[in-house]
Design a protein around this motif. Structure first.
Motif, mmCIF file in Angstrom:
data_model
loop_
_atom_site.group_PDB
_atom_site.id
_atom_site.type_symbol
_atom_site.label_atom_id
_atom_site.label_comp_id
_atom_site.label_asym_id
_atom_site.label_seq_id
_atom_site.Cartn_x
_atom_site.Cartn_y
_atom_site.Cartn_z
ATOM 1 N N ASN A 190 -0.518 18.364 -27.823
ATOM 2 C CA ASN A 190 -0.345 17.817 -28.938
ATOM 3 C C ASN A 190 0.003 16.376 -28.592
ATOM 4 O OD1 ASN A 190 2.165 17.850 -27.082
ATOM 5 N ND2 ASN A 190 3.454 18.671 -28.523
ATOM 6 N N LYS A 191 -0.593 15.657 -28.155
ATOM 7 C CA LYS A 191 -0.638 14.576 -27.535
ATOM 8 C C LYS A 191 -2.101 13.939 -26.992
ATOM 9 C CE LYS A 191 4.780 13.776 -26.389
ATOM 10 N NZ LYS A 191 4.887 13.083 -27.374
ATOM 11 N N SER A 192 -2.766 14.866 -27.248
ATOM 12 C CA SER A 192 -4.397 14.139 -26.711
ATOM 13 C C SER A 192 -5.235 14.863 -27.311
ATOM 14 C CB SER A 192 -5.247 14.377 -25.183
ATOM 15 O OG SER A 192 -5.487 14.033 -25.103
ATOM 16 N N ILE A 193 -6.652 13.916 -28.264
ATOM 17 C CA ILE A 193 -7.536 14.489 -28.940
ATOM 18 C C ILE A 193 -8.851 14.283 -27.840
ATOM 19 C CG2 ILE A 193 -9.061 15.304 -30.717
ATOM 20 C CD1 ILE A 193 -6.584 15.154 -32.247
ATOM 21 N N THR A 194 -9.863 14.852 -27.188
ATOM 22 C CA THR A 194 -10.661 14.941 -26.423
ATOM 23 C C THR A 194 -12.292 14.827 -27.310
ATOM 24 O OG1 THR A 194 -10.750 15.914 -25.080
ATOM 25 C CG2 THR A 194 -9.329 14.425 -24.441
ATOM 26 N N ARG A 195 -13.592 14.213 -26.819
ATOM 27 C CA ARG A 195 -15.086 14.804 -26.913
ATOM 28 C C ARG A 195 -15.061 14.478 -28.577
ATOM 29 N NH1 ARG A 195 -16.496 19.180 -22.940
ATOM 30 N NH2 ARG A 195 -18.624 18.646 -24.592
ATOM 31 N N GLY A 196 -14.387 13.810 -28.776
ATOM 32 C CA GLY A 196 -14.280 13.675 -30.624
ATOM 33 C C GLY A 196 -15.686 12.933 -31.005
ATOM 34 N N LYS A 197 -16.067 13.638 -32.104
ATOM 35 C CA LYS A 197 -17.254 13.027 -32.791
ATOM 36 C C LYS A 197 -17.248 13.405 -34.448
ATOM 37 C CE LYS A 197 -20.478 15.053 -29.403
ATOM 38 N NZ LYS A 197 -21.697 16.284 -29.517
ATOM 39 N N ILE A 198 -17.326 12.083 -34.539
ATOM 40 C CA ILE A 198 -17.957 11.758 -36.825
ATOM 41 C C ILE A 198 -18.926 11.599 -37.148
ATOM 42 C CG2 ILE A 198 -16.735 11.165 -38.778
ATOM 43 C CD1 ILE A 198 -14.234 10.241 -36.393
ATOM 44 N N ALA A 199 -19.314 12.415 -37.725
ATOM 45 C CA ALA A 199 -20.054 12.044 -39.468
ATOM 46 C C ALA A 199 -20.047 11.171 -40.821
ATOM 47 C CB ALA A 199 -21.271 13.523 -39.025
ATOM 48 N N VAL A 200 -19.919 9.705 -40.436
ATOM 49 C CA VAL A 200 -20.214 9.429 -41.663
ATOM 50 C C VAL A 200 -21.712 9.615 -41.938
ATOM 51 C CG1 VAL A 200 -18.907 7.297 -43.051
ATOM 52 C CG2 VAL A 200 -18.498 8.030 -40.594
ATOM 53 N N PHE A 250 -14.859 9.087 -30.529
ATOM 54 C CA PHE A 250 -13.665 8.741 -30.485
ATOM 55 C C PHE A 250 -12.734 9.732 -28.856
ATOM 56 C CE2 PHE A 250 -13.346 12.009 -33.505
ATOM 57 C CZ PHE A 250 -12.226 12.741 -33.095
ATOM 58 N N ASN A 251 -11.600 8.732 -28.931
ATOM 59 C CA ASN A 251 -10.660 9.771 -28.428
ATOM 60 C C ASN A 251 -9.271 9.590 -28.681
ATOM 61 O OD1 ASN A 251 -12.017 11.001 -25.943
ATOM 62 N ND2 ASN A 251 -12.484 9.344 -24.751
ATOM 63 N N ALA A 252 -8.279 9.894 -29.027
ATOM 64 C CA ALA A 252 -7.049 10.122 -29.625
ATOM 65 C C ALA A 252 -5.898 10.117 -29.165
ATOM 66 C CB ALA A 252 -7.399 10.462 -31.030
ATOM 67 N N THR A 253 -4.822 9.880 -28.978
ATOM 68 C CA THR A 253 -3.598 9.991 -28.830
ATOM 69 C C THR A 253 -3.081 9.383 -29.621
ATOM 70 O OG1 THR A 253 -3.476 7.150 -27.533
ATOM 71 C CG2 THR A 253 -4.168 8.881 -26.117
ATOM 72 N N LYS A 254 -1.110 9.961 -29.412
ATOM 73 C CA LYS A 254 -0.327 10.522 -30.507
ATOM 74 C C LYS A 254 0.963 9.693 -30.425
ATOM 75 C CE LYS A 254 1.996 14.045 -32.759
ATOM 76 N NZ LYS A 254 3.125 14.976 -33.056
ATOM 77 N N GLY A 270 1.220 14.789 -37.808
ATOM 78 C CA GLY A 270 1.726 13.341 -36.976
ATOM 79 C C GLY A 270 0.528 12.555 -36.604
ATOM 80 N N LEU A 271 0.867 10.597 -36.861
ATOM 81 C CA LEU A 271 0.158 9.719 -36.699
ATOM 82 C C LEU A 271 -0.294 9.884 -35.851
ATOM 83 C CD1 LEU A 271 2.318 7.409 -38.504
ATOM 84 C CD2 LEU A 271 0.179 8.478 -39.598
ATOM 85 N N TRP A 272 -2.366 9.959 -35.321
ATOM 86 C CA TRP A 272 -2.857 9.687 -34.531
ATOM 87 C C TRP A 272 -3.405 7.749 -34.188
ATOM 88 C CZ3 TRP A 272 -3.164 13.208 -30.075
ATOM 89 C CH2 TRP A 272 -2.896 14.454 -30.506
ATOM 90 N N GLN A 273 -3.439 7.660 -33.281
ATOM 91 C CA GLN A 273 -4.391 6.256 -33.112
ATOM 92 C C GLN A 273 -5.621 7.255 -32.028
ATOM 93 O OE1 GLN A 273 -4.083 3.178 -34.202
ATOM 94 N NE2 GLN A 273 -2.383 3.958 -35.664
ATOM 95 N N ALA A 274 -6.835 6.009 -32.231
ATOM 96 C CA ALA A 274 -7.994 6.118 -31.214
ATOM 97 C C ALA A 274 -8.693 4.799 -31.208
ATOM 98 C CB ALA A 274 -8.704 7.717 -32.499
ATOM 99 N N ASP A 275 -9.732 5.069 -30.126
ATOM 100 C CA ASP A 275 -10.498 4.610 -29.918
ATOM 101 C C ASP A 275 -12.240 4.594 -30.093
ATOM 102 O OD1 ASP A 275 -8.700 2.681 -28.882
ATOM 103 O OD2 ASP A 275 -9.269 4.243 -26.465
ATOM 104 N N PHE A 276 -12.650 4.295 -30.923
ATOM 105 C CA PHE A 276 -13.547 4.904 -32.352
ATOM 106 C C PHE A 276 -14.697 3.831 -31.970
ATOM 107 C CE2 PHE A 276 -15.367 4.001 -37.140
ATOM 108 C CZ PHE A 276 -15.643 5.421 -36.482
ATOM 109 N N ALA A 277 -15.827 4.340 -31.643
ATOM 110 C CA ALA A 277 -16.874 3.693 -31.192
ATOM 111 C C ALA A 277 -18.497 4.244 -32.245
ATOM 112 C CB ALA A 277 -17.549 3.473 -30.322
ATOM 113 N N GLN A 278 -19.219 3.811 -33.126
ATOM 114 C CA GLN A 278 -20.473 3.792 -33.270
ATOM 115 C C GLN A 278 -20.918 4.688 -31.975
ATOM 116 O OE1 GLN A 278 -22.757 1.598 -35.937
ATOM 117 N NE2 GLN A 278 -24.124 3.251 -36.272
ATOM 118 N N GLN A 279 -22.363 4.779 -32.005
ATOM 119 C CA GLN A 279 -22.995 6.046 -30.648
ATOM 120 C C GLN A 279 -23.866 4.746 -30.541
ATOM 121 O OE1 GLN A 279 -24.349 10.027 -31.291
ATOM 122 N NE2 GLN A 279 -22.468 11.328 -30.495
#
Length: 236
Positions: free
Chosen positions: A215-225, A232-236, A145-154
């Protein structure tokens, strides 16, 4: 007589160099499945895995590399061999892989033609390997499904909005990642509560790790681009 042998030896060396420079190197690498990694952090040696295939013609000569991103594929526009080096070009991205190759191994870097970013170290081995280890842990939840996240560069205070669209089937997860004008496709798996995804679009390497709470919460997210790091932390 000694000078005669020196002359013969010199002729052999010159002949070998001429053979390479006139475009007659060994231009064959193993066809079909390969697994590679891009190093996205030189300090920690963090590696973003990718799966790709070498597509060859009827004579066995490689024609292109095709990278699997789950919901899409990325193909090279052309390949060029020079001695023991393979150049694989992505024209739209203005990038290219330059690797030293053997039948079943590659090692080199992804270069940016405009020097806008540092080259990324790349290594690969032929064979059918998993993208991420399969430890056979049942997923804690279905995150489709669709999720929204607060997202910031370290190290940066300002936040952005990040959107995910996940498609999960058992342990396999395919994702569409949207950051501003960037749309990226990633693929990987969820083992227990641990989510790992990666992708490569020719210009950027993506590596995502996170903890799935439910199924509604993802935490301690890290992304390398590429070499940039985000959290990020994401919620559904």
């Amino acid at each position: 007589m000694k000078s005669f042998y020196i002359l013969i030896y010199s002729s052999i060396i010159l002949s070998s160099c001429f053979s390479i420079q006139t475009g007659r190197p060994f231009e064959y690498i193993a066809p079909d499945d390969w697994r590679g990694v891009f190093v996205t952090d030189a300090t920690t040696a963090e590696r973003a895995p990718v799966l790709f295939q070498v597509k060859s013609d009827e004579k066995g000569k490689p024609q292109k590399l095709v990278f699997d991103n789950g919901l899409s594929q990325m193909e090279t526009d052309s390949l060029r061999f020079w001695g023991d080096t393979l150049f694989a070009y992505f024209n739209k991205s203005k990038t290219y892989l330059r690797v030293i190759y053997e039948i079943n191994l590659m090692e080199g870097k992804l270069f940016f033609e405009d020097d806008s970013e540092y080259p990324l170290v790349f290594q690969a081995q032929s064979g059918k390997f998993p993208r991420f280890p399969d430890v056979r842990r049942e997923p804690i939840a279905d995150i489709s499904g669709l999720w929204q996240a607060d997202f910031a560069q370290q190290g940066v205070d300002s936040m952005q909005v990040l959107q995910f669209e996940f498609q999960q089937k058992e342990n396999v997860v395919k994702a569409k990642l949207k950051i501003g004008e960037i749309d990226a496709h990633l693929v990987g798996n969820i083992q227990g509560n641990q989510l790992y995804l990666s992708g490569f679009d020719g210009a950027k390497v993506y590596f995502l790790s996170a903890l799935v709470q439910n199924n509604k919460s993802i935490t301690r997210g890290k992304i390398a681009v590429n070499l940039q790091k985000y959290v990020f932390n994401a919620t559904k």
